[in-house]
Motif scaffolding. Structure first.
Motif, PDB file in Angstrom:
ATOM      1  N   UNK A 137       0.827  -1.207   0.000  1.00  0.00           N
ATOM      2  CA  UNK A 137       0.000   0.000   0.000  1.00  0.00           C
ATOM      3  C   UNK A 137       0.861   1.256   0.000  1.00  0.00           C
ATOM      4  N   UNK A 138       1.959   1.208   0.743  1.00  0.00           N
ATOM      5  CA  UNK A 138       2.853   2.360   0.833  1.00  0.00           C
ATOM      6  C   UNK A 138       3.493   2.661  -0.509  1.00  0.00           C
ATOM      7  N   UNK A 139       3.966   1.632  -1.178  1.00  0.00           N
ATOM      8  CA  UNK A 139       4.587   1.840  -2.489  1.00  0.00           C
ATOM      9  C   UNK A 139       3.576   2.430  -3.483  1.00  0.00           C
ATOM     10  N   UNK A 140       2.359   1.933  -3.436  1.00  0.00           N
ATOM     11  CA  UNK A 140       1.341   2.444  -4.363  1.00  0.00           C
ATOM     12  C   UNK A 140       1.019   3.904  -4.063  1.00  0.00           C
ATOM     13  N   UNK A 141       0.979   4.253  -2.775  1.00  0.00           N
ATOM     14  CA  UNK A 141       0.618   5.616  -2.381  1.00  0.00           C
ATOM     15  C   UNK A 141       1.715   6.630  -2.698  1.00  0.00           C
ATOM     16  N   UNK A 142       2.964   6.166  -2.806  1.00  0.00           N
ATOM     17  CA  UNK A 142       4.088   7.087  -2.992  1.00  0.00           C
ATOM     18  C   UNK A 142       4.804   6.915  -4.335  1.00  0.00           C
ATOM     19  N   UNK A 143       4.223   6.141  -5.226  1.00  0.00           N
ATOM     20  CA  UNK A 143       4.796   5.938  -6.558  1.00  0.00           C
ATOM     21  C   UNK A 143       4.016   6.745  -7.579  1.00  0.00           C
ATOM     22  N   UNK A 144       4.728   7.448  -8.434  1.00  0.00           N
ATOM     23  CA  UNK A 144       4.084   8.279  -9.451  1.00  0.00           C
ATOM     24  C   UNK A 144       3.183   7.418 -10.334  1.00  0.00           C
ATOM     25  N   UNK A 145       1.940   7.846 -10.493  1.00  0.00           N
ATOM     26  CA  UNK A 145       0.942   7.106 -11.268  1.00  0.00           C
ATOM     27  C   UNK A 145      -0.159   8.077 -11.686  1.00  0.00           C
ATOM     28  N   UNK A 146      -1.240   7.523 -12.232  1.00  0.00           N
ATOM     29  CA  UNK A 146      -2.383   8.375 -12.589  1.00  0.00           C
ATOM     30  C   UNK A 146      -2.988   9.026 -11.347  1.00  0.00           C
ATOM     31  N   UNK A 147      -2.920   8.318 -10.204  1.00  0.00           N
ATOM     32  CA  UNK A 147      -3.502   8.832  -8.965  1.00  0.00           C
ATOM     33  C   UNK A 147      -2.539   9.730  -8.199  1.00  0.00           C
ATOM     34  N   UNK A 148      -1.242   9.467  -8.332  1.00  0.00           N
ATOM     35  CA  UNK A 148      -0.226  10.208  -7.584  1.00  0.00           C
ATOM     36  C   UNK A 148       0.736  10.840  -8.596  1.00  0.00           C
ATOM     37  N   UNK A 149       0.583  12.138  -8.843  1.00  0.00           N
ATOM     38  CA  UNK A 149       1.435  12.790  -9.829  1.00  0.00           C
ATOM     39  C   UNK A 149       2.748  13.259  -9.184  1.00  0.00           C
ATOM     40  N   UNK A 150       3.752  13.413 -10.020  1.00  0.00           N
ATOM     41  CA  UNK A 150       5.037  13.921  -9.518  1.00  0.00           C
ATOM     42  C   UNK A 150       4.868  15.331  -8.965  1.00  0.00           C
ATOM     43  N   UNK A 151       3.967  16.097  -9.571  1.00  0.00           N
ATOM     44  CA  UNK A 151       3.715  17.455  -9.094  1.00  0.00           C
ATOM     45  C   UNK A 151       3.194  17.439  -7.657  1.00  0.00           C
ATOM     46  N   UNK A 152       2.288  16.499  -7.349  1.00  0.00           N
ATOM     47  CA  UNK A 152       1.749  16.402  -5.994  1.00  0.00           C
ATOM     48  C   UNK A 152       2.854  16.040  -4.998  1.00  0.00           C
ATOM     49  N   UNK A 153       3.746  15.127  -5.388  1.00  0.00           N
ATOM     50  CA  UNK A 153       4.848  14.758  -4.501  1.00  0.00           C
ATOM     51  C   UNK A 153       5.776  15.948  -4.265  1.00  0.00           C
TER      52      UNK A 153
END
Length: 207
Positions: free
Chosen positions: A99-115
């Protein structure tokens, strides 16, 4: 999670979208200049709304970043018990790492901009009392959410104390990982990225 999700009305969706847009603009400004140098008027203008509308959504300018910070937490907890991701006989540690990897890996849900916005915010948290209060509140809500998710994951026979200790450890692992990453110029992916750091912290505290 099991069970049907409540239907969200168009009005509620628009309200959530407006709230998140305000949060993104606040994060962008805070990351660039620090919260103390930014006014609520500037955040409202950047979001394309009036000041009165801003205060209908948020009590203070610092509160405006809460949805952005909390969004990642909500995703993390959802991924933990997502039936589509769960593996049969998966250990608690493995579930948390997944779950942690999915939440912190760039994807459609988690953009690099958000990080990157998160990185900028966390770099200013310790010097900005208002932002620190928001971050601590998000962390407290995260731990409460983890207790509920882990209780579901670990089953009805799990010792409540063990559930709470596991939730506190996982929450601390995630917080330390993202704060450590935010303090560096490391990329958002790779061995020094937030996903790998968080997985390493979870293995250290829970393994």
């Amino acid at each position: 999670m099991a069970g049907a999700q409540p239907t969200t009305s168009l009005t509620e969706r628009r309200k959530a979208e407006t709230q998140l847009e305000i949060s993104r603009r606040a994060a962008e400004l805070f990351s660039e200049r620090g919260a103390s140098a930014v006014t609520a008027e500037e955040i409202a203008a950047a979001a394309g709304i009036g000041l009165r509308t801003f205060y209908r959504y948020f009590r203070t300018k610092e509160d405006a970043v809460a949805p952005l910070l909390a969004g990642g937490v909500t995703g993390w907890i959802t991924y933990l018990t997502d039936d589509g991701d769960a593996r049969r006989d998966e250990s608690v540690q493995a579930a948390l790492e997944r779950a942690t990897r999915r939440a912190l890996t760039v994807s459609d849900d988690v953009t690099e901009e958000m990080l990157e916005w998160t990185r900028g915010l966390l770099r200013t948290v310790h010097d900005e009392p208002g932002l620190r209060a928001v971050w601590l509140r998000v962390q407290a809500d995260s731990e409460d959410g983890l207790v509920a998710a882990l209780a579901e994951l670990m089953g009805p026979t799990a010792d409540p104390l063990t559930v709470r200790l596991t939730a506190a450890s996982a929450n601390a692992a995630m917080r330390i990982a993202v704060e450590t990453w935010a303090a560096t110029d490391a990329p958002s992916t790779g061995p020094d990225g937030p996903a790998d750091l968080a997985a390493r912290c979870i293995r250290t505290l829970i393994g």
